[in-house]
Scaffold this motif. Sequence first.
Motif, mmCIF file in Angstrom:
data_model
loop_
_atom_site.group_PDB
_atom_site.id
_atom_site.type_symbol
_atom_site.label_atom_id
_atom_site.label_comp_id
_atom_site.label_asym_id
_atom_site.label_seq_id
_atom_site.Cartn_x
_atom_site.Cartn_y
_atom_site.Cartn_z
ATOM 1 N N GLU A 87 45.331 8.675 -47.324
ATOM 2 C CA GLU A 87 46.133 7.583 -47.911
ATOM 3 C C GLU A 87 45.760 6.434 -47.622
ATOM 4 O OE1 GLU A 87 50.843 8.121 -49.094
ATOM 5 O OE2 GLU A 87 50.288 7.530 -47.035
ATOM 6 N N ASP A 88 45.582 5.708 -48.715
ATOM 7 C CA ASP A 88 45.000 4.293 -48.401
ATOM 8 C C ASP A 88 46.060 3.230 -47.979
ATOM 9 O OD1 ASP A 88 46.014 3.179 -50.832
ATOM 10 O OD2 ASP A 88 44.088 3.810 -51.789
ATOM 11 N N PHE A 89 45.750 2.212 -47.680
ATOM 12 C CA PHE A 89 47.065 1.391 -47.251
ATOM 13 C C PHE A 89 47.936 0.847 -48.474
ATOM 14 C CE2 PHE A 89 48.863 -2.965 -46.488
ATOM 15 C CZ PHE A 89 49.273 -2.885 -45.445
ATOM 16 N N THR A 90 47.442 0.597 -49.462
ATOM 17 C CA THR A 90 48.348 0.157 -50.558
ATOM 18 C C THR A 90 49.303 1.360 -51.180
ATOM 19 O OG1 THR A 90 46.558 -1.398 -51.543
ATOM 20 C CG2 THR A 90 48.194 -0.803 -52.976
ATOM 21 N N THR A 91 48.541 2.420 -51.233
ATOM 22 C CA THR A 91 49.370 3.783 -51.601
ATOM 23 C C THR A 91 50.312 3.676 -50.632
ATOM 24 O OG1 THR A 91 47.335 4.528 -52.576
ATOM 25 C CG2 THR A 91 49.096 5.980 -52.379
ATOM 26 N N ARG A 92 50.106 3.685 -49.421
ATOM 27 C CA ARG A 92 51.380 3.916 -48.193
ATOM 28 C C ARG A 92 52.209 2.920 -48.371
ATOM 29 N NH1 ARG A 92 48.651 3.202 -42.977
ATOM 30 N NH2 ARG A 92 50.131 1.251 -42.574
ATOM 31 N N LEU A 93 52.002 1.782 -48.455
ATOM 32 C CA LEU A 93 52.970 0.713 -48.689
ATOM 33 C C LEU A 93 53.883 0.660 -49.900
ATOM 34 C CD1 LEU A 93 53.890 -1.731 -47.042
ATOM 35 C CD2 LEU A 93 52.676 -3.064 -47.962
ATOM 36 N N LYS A 94 53.283 1.053 -51.128
ATOM 37 C CA LYS A 94 54.014 1.385 -52.098
ATOM 38 C C LYS A 94 54.913 2.485 -51.882
ATOM 39 C CE LYS A 94 50.885 0.348 -56.028
ATOM 40 N NZ LYS A 94 50.224 1.000 -57.039
ATOM 41 N N THR B 45 48.571 -14.678 -50.337
ATOM 42 C CA THR B 45 48.582 -14.118 -49.135
ATOM 43 C C THR B 45 49.878 -14.661 -48.550
ATOM 44 O OG1 THR B 45 47.613 -15.664 -47.609
ATOM 45 C CG2 THR B 45 46.123 -13.668 -48.497
ATOM 46 N N ILE B 46 50.607 -13.825 -47.935
ATOM 47 C CA ILE B 46 51.887 -14.319 -46.947
ATOM 48 C C ILE B 46 51.646 -15.362 -45.955
ATOM 49 C CG2 ILE B 46 53.813 -13.382 -45.586
ATOM 50 C CD1 ILE B 46 53.768 -10.754 -47.160
ATOM 51 N N ASN B 47 50.628 -15.135 -45.196
ATOM 52 C CA ASN B 47 50.288 -15.885 -44.301
ATOM 53 C C ASN B 47 49.632 -17.340 -44.723
ATOM 54 O OD1 ASN B 47 51.259 -14.164 -42.414
ATOM 55 N ND2 ASN B 47 49.209 -13.242 -41.942
ATOM 56 N N GLN B 48 48.988 -17.267 -45.962
ATOM 57 C CA GLN B 48 48.489 -18.723 -46.162
ATOM 58 C C GLN B 48 49.327 -19.362 -47.401
ATOM 59 O OE1 GLN B 48 44.334 -17.534 -47.410
ATOM 60 N NE2 GLN B 48 44.168 -16.888 -45.181
ATOM 61 N N ASP B 49 49.754 -18.579 -48.304
ATOM 62 C CA ASP B 49 50.489 -19.411 -49.459
ATOM 63 C C ASP B 49 51.836 -19.296 -49.465
ATOM 64 O OD1 ASP B 49 48.018 -19.218 -51.341
ATOM 65 O OD2 ASP B 49 47.894 -17.124 -50.939
ATOM 66 N N LEU B 50 52.527 -18.749 -48.271
ATOM 67 C CA LEU B 50 53.827 -19.141 -48.091
ATOM 68 C C LEU B 50 54.442 -20.161 -47.087
ATOM 69 C CD1 LEU B 50 55.373 -15.512 -48.968
ATOM 70 C CD2 LEU B 50 55.210 -17.753 -50.531
ATOM 71 N N GLU B 51 53.342 -20.856 -46.569
ATOM 72 C CA GLU B 51 53.683 -21.688 -45.742
ATOM 73 C C GLU B 51 54.829 -22.691 -45.838
ATOM 74 O OE1 GLU B 51 50.925 -24.535 -43.010
ATOM 75 O OE2 GLU B 51 49.791 -22.437 -43.481
ATOM 76 N N GLY B 52 55.823 -22.866 -45.275
ATOM 77 C CA GLY B 52 56.851 -23.765 -45.866
ATOM 78 C C GLY B 52 58.057 -23.017 -46.620
ATOM 79 N N PHE B 53 57.760 -21.784 -47.104
ATOM 80 C CA PHE B 53 58.857 -21.228 -47.667
ATOM 81 C C PHE B 53 60.151 -21.090 -47.008
ATOM 82 C CE2 PHE B 53 60.993 -17.901 -49.849
ATOM 83 C CZ PHE B 53 60.609 -17.917 -51.248
ATOM 84 N N PRO B 54 61.126 -21.362 -47.451
ATOM 85 C CA PRO B 54 62.619 -21.433 -46.772
ATOM 86 C C PRO B 54 62.923 -19.731 -46.342
ATOM 87 C CG PRO B 54 63.023 -21.867 -49.251
ATOM 88 C CD PRO B 54 61.480 -21.720 -49.028
ATOM 89 N N THR B 55 63.574 -19.848 -45.331
ATOM 90 C CA THR B 55 64.231 -18.739 -44.991
ATOM 91 C C THR B 55 65.271 -18.161 -45.735
ATOM 92 O OG1 THR B 55 65.561 -19.394 -43.303
ATOM 93 C CG2 THR B 55 63.556 -18.740 -42.450
ATOM 94 N N VAL B 56 65.525 -17.104 -46.055
ATOM 95 C CA VAL B 56 66.661 -16.311 -46.883
ATOM 96 C C VAL B 56 67.681 -15.700 -45.862
ATOM 97 C CG1 VAL B 56 67.373 -14.617 -48.481
ATOM 98 C CG2 VAL B 56 65.037 -16.071 -48.830
ATOM 99 N N GLU C 145 48.371 -5.588 -51.107
ATOM 100 C CA GLU C 145 47.257 -5.665 -51.324
ATOM 101 C C GLU C 145 46.567 -6.857 -50.746
ATOM 102 O OE1 GLU C 145 46.371 -5.404 -55.482
ATOM 103 O OE2 GLU C 145 47.206 -3.499 -55.661
ATOM 104 N N PRO C 146 45.228 -7.096 -50.163
ATOM 105 C CA PRO C 146 44.814 -8.057 -49.606
ATOM 106 C C PRO C 146 45.153 -9.481 -50.274
ATOM 107 C CG PRO C 146 43.130 -6.475 -49.853
ATOM 108 C CD PRO C 146 44.113 -6.128 -50.589
ATOM 109 N N ASP C 147 45.134 -9.333 -51.634
ATOM 110 C CA ASP C 147 45.502 -10.596 -52.285
ATOM 111 C C ASP C 147 46.696 -10.823 -53.052
ATOM 112 O OD1 ASP C 147 44.598 -9.117 -54.043
ATOM 113 O OD2 ASP C 147 43.173 -10.513 -54.921
ATOM 114 N N ARG C 148 47.754 -9.709 -52.753
ATOM 115 C CA ARG C 148 48.732 -9.666 -53.556
ATOM 116 C C ARG C 148 50.077 -9.266 -52.616
ATOM 117 N NH1 ARG C 148 49.141 -7.028 -59.654
ATOM 118 N NH2 ARG C 148 48.004 -5.278 -58.428
ATOM 119 N N PHE C 149 51.162 -9.929 -52.681
ATOM 120 C CA PHE C 149 52.412 -9.686 -52.067
ATOM 121 C C PHE C 149 53.377 -9.481 -53.073
ATOM 122 C CE2 PHE C 149 52.070 -14.364 -52.016
ATOM 123 C CZ PHE C 149 53.447 -14.463 -52.326
ATOM 124 N N CYS C 150 54.450 -8.626 -52.514
ATOM 125 C CA CYS C 150 55.641 -8.270 -53.295
ATOM 126 C C CYS C 150 56.734 -8.759 -52.767
ATOM 127 C CB CYS C 150 55.411 -6.819 -53.722
ATOM 128 S SG CYS C 150 54.030 -6.362 -54.420
#
Length: 437
Positions: A51-58, A355-366, A388-393
């Motif tokens: 099972e690959d990573f994406t399938t597993r995470l889905k 990516t969560i690490n790069q594109d969500l810098e400064g995103f407020p906490t919920v 996925e490496p370039d997609r977060f949900c």
Amino acid sequence: MEQIQFLFIFSFTIICLSSPIIRAIPSDPRRLVLNLTHRDSIHSAYHNRSEDFTTRLKRTMQIRRTLSTTDIEADLVPSNSLFLVNFSIGQPPIPQLAIMDTGSSLLWVQCQPCRRCSNQYSPIYDSRSSSTYKVLPCTSEDCISSKRPNTSCTSSDPCSYRQKYRRGVGSKGNLAKEQLSFRTSDDGLIVLHDVIFGCGSNNGDLQRSNRLMSGVFGLGYLRTSLATRLAKFSYCIGGNVSDPSYIYNKLVLGDGAGVEGDSTRLEVIDGDYHVLLEGISVGEEKPPINPNIFRRTGRDSGVVIDSGSVSTWMVKEGYDALFNKVQSLLNPWLTQSSIQLDPDLDLVAVCYNGTINQDLEGFPTVTFHFVGEAELVLDTSSLFAQIEPDRFCLAVLPIDGNQTIIGLMAQQNYNVAYDINEKKLSFLRIDCQLLED
Ligand SMILES: *[C@@H]1O[C@H](CO)[C@@H](O)[C@H](O)[C@H]1NC(C)=O
Ligand SMILES: *[C@@H]1O[C@H](CO)[C@@H](O)[C@H](O)[C@H]1NC(C)=O
Ligand SMILES: *[C@@H]1O[C@H](CO)[C@@H](O)[C@H](O)[C@H]1NC(C)=O
Ligand SMILES: *[C@@H]1O[C@H](CO)[C@@H](O)[C@H](O)[C@H]1NC(C)=O
Ligand SMILES: *[C@@H]1O[C@H](CO)[C@@H](O)[C@H](O)[C@H]1NC(C)=O
Ligand SMILES: *[C@@H]1O[C@H](CO)[C@@H](O)[C@H](O)[C@H]1NC(C)=O
Ligand SMILES: *[C@@H]1O[C@H](CO)[C@@H](O)[C@H](O)[C@H]1NC(C)=O
């Protein structure tokens, strides 16, 4: 005078000396701290190499126990659960790897003589070769309060059970008592005697034989269940739930459970652990959500805290308000590209390229605010999953109906403690690695 003083000092000394001993009497004073095994870790028999990573995470994001538990007929998908408990049963002890589940109350293992069992996940325990196995007669108090009364049974009959989960999966056999032994995280050994358990002789998919299970470690509430007997338990899930290599996930059973941090009222309804959610904030703002949507109004409503679900499943009105807020923060910058988690269920997750690490810098906490002081603060790694490496949900999904389920991702990096007698649920934000053994 002198004598009286001497007596006084003498009795004082006795009290001082004896009090630690008295405290040690109730049971073993050591804490029952267990390392949890991640279902997808390479040490787990459930690990699927192909099972690959994406399938597993889905698959992981969809993990959700369904509603409605009337004691013996809990309704969930245990074969999809995420964490496993390692313990041994009987004398000589037979090691078991069972699914941890707060959504059902029965602890069962595969048991010889067996009609449908598999040694794929754990060796099969044989009640006939254990010196600590005790039959539970059908007419015993424990049998009667463990299940719906079976009027047609007599004291010579065993206490039969039938545990059903979702999609035709279940376990059938007899309830009995056994000794469980636990290897604690600090390598100690703790034994619990006379635990009521299901000796399962027909397990897995009760219609088709291709789906097998090794057992379930039910932590739900029922008069005779283990959680009720221990009165307290806590777990700490750290790192991120989709990371099977994180080794500090812990389950603590009994008095040693770390009941620290801010607490909120915990109510057990139909075996489910209910809490009162008062509102949600995103940074300093509160999206317009009528708190009544989280109230309990009847069956299958209110808010349930769960260890068997991964994402948080929120009633439509709450989900829409949260989603609109997230979208207003991300849409100007990132491309939305949603994915279908399960075509059969028409289940769609809202995703963004990045990516969560790069594109969500400064995103407020919920923050989820509960009655009392308790809150769960979700940073970006508890709110989103990098599928996925370039997609977060977004790991909050809409649910049909009136019941909101708070899943494990929202509880990441918290020690979550259930104090059943005190009706308290406590959250302590902590790096699970720092918890004492
Ligand atoms: C379970 O515990 C036993 C002994 O305590 C150990 O040998 C075994 O490796 C453990 N299994 C897992 C999957 O951690
Ligand atoms: C393992 O994963 C593969 C690929 O996703 C899938 O086809 C297969 O059915 C899985 N095996 C089991 C036993 O779940
Ligand atoms: C009730 O007990 C009898 C005698 O053990 C058994 O044959 C029957 O299957 C039981 N019924 C249920 C619903 O468990
Ligand atoms: C529990 O996990 C800790 C951290 O990885 C490890 O040091 C310890 O040996 C583990 N204990 C057992 C009994 O597996
Ligand atoms: C979560 O764990 C996975 C698997 O180790 C890793 O690839 C991912 O980067 C982690 N996500 C975050 C947000 O830390
Ligand atoms: C968004 O990501 C998906 C999947 O990686 C890709 O197919 C698509 O082209 C990306 N869209 C943009 C605008 O980058
Ligand atoms: C949800 O609650 C509303 C109002 O209380 C009720 O009319 C409706 O039937 C409930 N829906 C479900 C699926 O229970």
